[in-house]
Design a protein around this motif. Structure first.
Motif, PDB file in Angstrom:
ATOM      1  N   GLY A 220       0.796  10.268 -12.566  1.00  0.00           N
ATOM      2  CA  GLY A 220       1.453  11.235 -11.693  1.00  0.00           C
ATOM      3  C   GLY A 220       2.471  12.070 -12.439  1.00  0.00           C
ATOM      4  O   GLY A 220       2.604  13.271 -12.194  1.00  0.00           O
TER       5      GLY A 220
ATOM      6  N   SER B 238       0.822  -1.206   0.000  1.00  0.00           N
ATOM      7  CA  SER B 238       0.000   0.000   0.000  1.00  0.00           C
ATOM      8  C   SER B 238       0.859   1.260   0.000  1.00  0.00           C
ATOM      9  O   SER B 238       0.477   2.272  -0.586  1.00  0.00           O
ATOM     10  CB  SER B 238      -0.937  -0.004   1.211  1.00  0.00           C
ATOM     11  OG  SER B 238      -0.190   0.029   2.408  1.00  0.00           O
ATOM     12  N   VAL B 239       2.028   1.198   0.629  1.00  0.00           N
ATOM     13  CA  VAL B 239       2.932   2.350   0.621  1.00  0.00           C
ATOM     14  C   VAL B 239       3.437   2.605  -0.794  1.00  0.00           C
ATOM     15  O   VAL B 239       3.474   3.750  -1.262  1.00  0.00           O
ATOM     16  CB  VAL B 239       4.114   2.120   1.593  1.00  0.00           C
ATOM     17  CG1 VAL B 239       5.144   3.217   1.459  1.00  0.00           C
ATOM     18  CG2 VAL B 239       3.615   2.014   3.015  1.00  0.00           C
ATOM     19  N   ILE B 240       3.814   1.556  -1.492  1.00  0.00           N
ATOM     20  CA  ILE B 240       4.279   1.689  -2.878  1.00  0.00           C
ATOM     21  C   ILE B 240       3.136   2.183  -3.759  1.00  0.00           C
ATOM     22  O   ILE B 240       3.316   3.070  -4.598  1.00  0.00           O
ATOM     23  CB  ILE B 240       4.827   0.347  -3.388  1.00  0.00           C
ATOM     24  CG1 ILE B 240       6.072  -0.052  -2.604  1.00  0.00           C
ATOM     25  CG2 ILE B 240       5.143   0.411  -4.873  1.00  0.00           C
ATOM     26  CD1 ILE B 240       6.551  -1.461  -2.889  1.00  0.00           C
TER      27      ILE B 240
ATOM     28  N   LEU C  73       2.943  10.415  -6.385  1.00  0.00           N
ATOM     29  CA  LEU C  73       3.709  11.541  -5.842  1.00  0.00           C
ATOM     30  C   LEU C  73       5.114  11.594  -6.422  1.00  0.00           C
ATOM     31  O   LEU C  73       5.615  12.666  -6.776  1.00  0.00           O
ATOM     32  CB  LEU C  73       3.763  11.451  -4.318  1.00  0.00           C
ATOM     33  CG  LEU C  73       2.426  11.535  -3.606  1.00  0.00           C
ATOM     34  CD1 LEU C  73       2.601  11.276  -2.122  1.00  0.00           C
ATOM     35  CD2 LEU C  73       1.801  12.878  -3.847  1.00  0.00           C
ATOM     36  N   LEU C  74       5.738  10.436  -6.532  1.00  0.00           N
ATOM     37  CA  LEU C  74       7.077  10.397  -7.130  1.00  0.00           C
ATOM     38  C   LEU C  74       7.019  10.753  -8.615  1.00  0.00           C
ATOM     39  O   LEU C  74       7.893  11.457  -9.128  1.00  0.00           O
ATOM     40  CB  LEU C  74       7.696   9.020  -6.936  1.00  0.00           C
ATOM     41  CG  LEU C  74       8.027   8.637  -5.498  1.00  0.00           C
ATOM     42  CD1 LEU C  74       8.495   7.189  -5.432  1.00  0.00           C
ATOM     43  CD2 LEU C  74       9.066   9.560  -4.925  1.00  0.00           C
TER      44      LEU C  74
ATOM     45  N   ILE D  37       0.795   0.046 -10.622  1.00  0.00           N
ATOM     46  CA  ILE D  37       1.888   0.936 -10.222  1.00  0.00           C
ATOM     47  C   ILE D  37       2.388   1.746 -11.414  1.00  0.00           C
ATOM     48  O   ILE D  37       2.615   2.957 -11.317  1.00  0.00           O
ATOM     49  CB  ILE D  37       3.038   0.123  -9.588  1.00  0.00           C
ATOM     50  CG1 ILE D  37       2.582  -0.552  -8.305  1.00  0.00           C
ATOM     51  CG2 ILE D  37       4.263   0.974  -9.350  1.00  0.00           C
ATOM     52  CD1 ILE D  37       2.151   0.393  -7.226  1.00  0.00           C
TER      53      ILE D  37
ATOM     54  N   LEU E 284       0.515   3.976  -2.987  1.00  0.00           N
ATOM     55  CA  LEU E 284       0.114   5.353  -2.731  1.00  0.00           C
ATOM     56  C   LEU E 284       1.208   6.373  -3.032  1.00  0.00           C
ATOM     57  O   LEU E 284       0.919   7.539  -3.269  1.00  0.00           O
ATOM     58  CB  LEU E 284      -0.339   5.499  -1.273  1.00  0.00           C
ATOM     59  CG  LEU E 284      -1.603   4.733  -0.902  1.00  0.00           C
ATOM     60  CD1 LEU E 284      -1.874   4.842   0.586  1.00  0.00           C
ATOM     61  CD2 LEU E 284      -2.783   5.251  -1.698  1.00  0.00           C
ATOM     62  N   SER E 285       2.466   5.955  -3.021  1.00  0.00           N
ATOM     63  CA  SER E 285       3.542   6.918  -3.232  1.00  0.00           C
ATOM     64  C   SER E 285       3.958   7.066  -4.695  1.00  0.00           C
ATOM     65  O   SER E 285       4.643   8.026  -5.048  1.00  0.00           O
ATOM     66  CB  SER E 285       4.762   6.526  -2.403  1.00  0.00           C
ATOM     67  OG  SER E 285       5.285   5.290  -2.839  1.00  0.00           O
ATOM     68  N   CYS E 286       3.540   6.156  -5.561  1.00  0.00           N
ATOM     69  CA  CYS E 286       3.935   6.236  -6.976  1.00  0.00           C
ATOM     70  C   CYS E 286       3.451   7.507  -7.678  1.00  0.00           C
ATOM     71  O   CYS E 286       4.221   8.123  -8.408  1.00  0.00           O
ATOM     72  CB  CYS E 286       3.452   5.010  -7.726  1.00  0.00           C
ATOM     73  SG  CYS E 286       4.556   3.625  -7.487  1.00  0.00           S
TER      74      CYS E 286
ATOM     75  N   ARG F 231      -0.278   4.402 -12.400  1.00  0.00           N
ATOM     76  CA  ARG F 231      -0.325   5.507 -11.445  1.00  0.00           C
ATOM     77  C   ARG F 231       0.905   6.391 -11.558  1.00  0.00           C
ATOM     78  O   ARG F 231       0.816   7.616 -11.412  1.00  0.00           O
ATOM     79  CB  ARG F 231      -0.476   4.972 -10.017  1.00  0.00           C
ATOM     80  CG  ARG F 231      -1.861   4.411  -9.748  1.00  0.00           C
ATOM     81  CD  ARG F 231      -1.960   3.810  -8.368  1.00  0.00           C
ATOM     82  NE  ARG F 231      -1.813   4.778  -7.307  1.00  0.00           N
ATOM     83  CZ  ARG F 231      -2.811   5.444  -6.745  1.00  0.00           C
ATOM     84  NH1 ARG F 231      -4.036   5.250  -7.175  1.00  0.00           N
ATOM     85  NH2 ARG F 231      -2.593   6.292  -5.769  1.00  0.00           N
ATOM     86  N   SER F 232       2.051   5.814 -11.842  1.00  0.00           N
ATOM     87  CA  SER F 232       3.269   6.599 -12.027  1.00  0.00           C
ATOM     88  C   SER F 232       3.179   7.454 -13.285  1.00  0.00           C
ATOM     89  O   SER F 232       3.588   8.623 -13.278  1.00  0.00           O
ATOM     90  CB  SER F 232       4.488   5.689 -12.111  1.00  0.00           C
ATOM     91  OG  SER F 232       4.653   4.975 -10.923  1.00  0.00           O
TER      92      SER F 232
END
Length: 82
Positions: free
Chosen positions: A63, A3-5, A11-12, A56, A7-9, A59-60
């Protein structure tokens, strides 16, 4: 951990997109805007796959496109609004 990966993709991707856009805006502002619209759409389509890796990646990509819009749109608005 997943879940951390997950949700953070975005943003990165947004951080990388805003950094890359500064280099691309030297020539033109409209062309990168159009190209990154397509990248955002492709990212949304890729994200609909059931695979975790595809989610992932999508989403990246979305983003990354959002980061470029954060950088490009204020300049476009500044140039067009009297």
């Amino acid at each position: 951990m997943n879940s951390v990966i997950f949700l953070s993709c975005p943003l990165l991707g947004a951080a990388l997109g805003s950094l890359v856009t500064g280099l691309m805006m030297k020539a033109s502002r409209r062309t990168p805007f159009i190209h990154f619209n397509y990248i955002g759409i492709i990212g949304c389509v890729v994200q609909t796959n059931k695979s975790f890796f595809c989610s992932i990646l999508g989403r990246s990509m979305y983003g990354f496109a959002a980061g470029t819009f954060i950088t490009i749109l204020p300049k476009i608005i500044e140039e067009t609004v009297p």
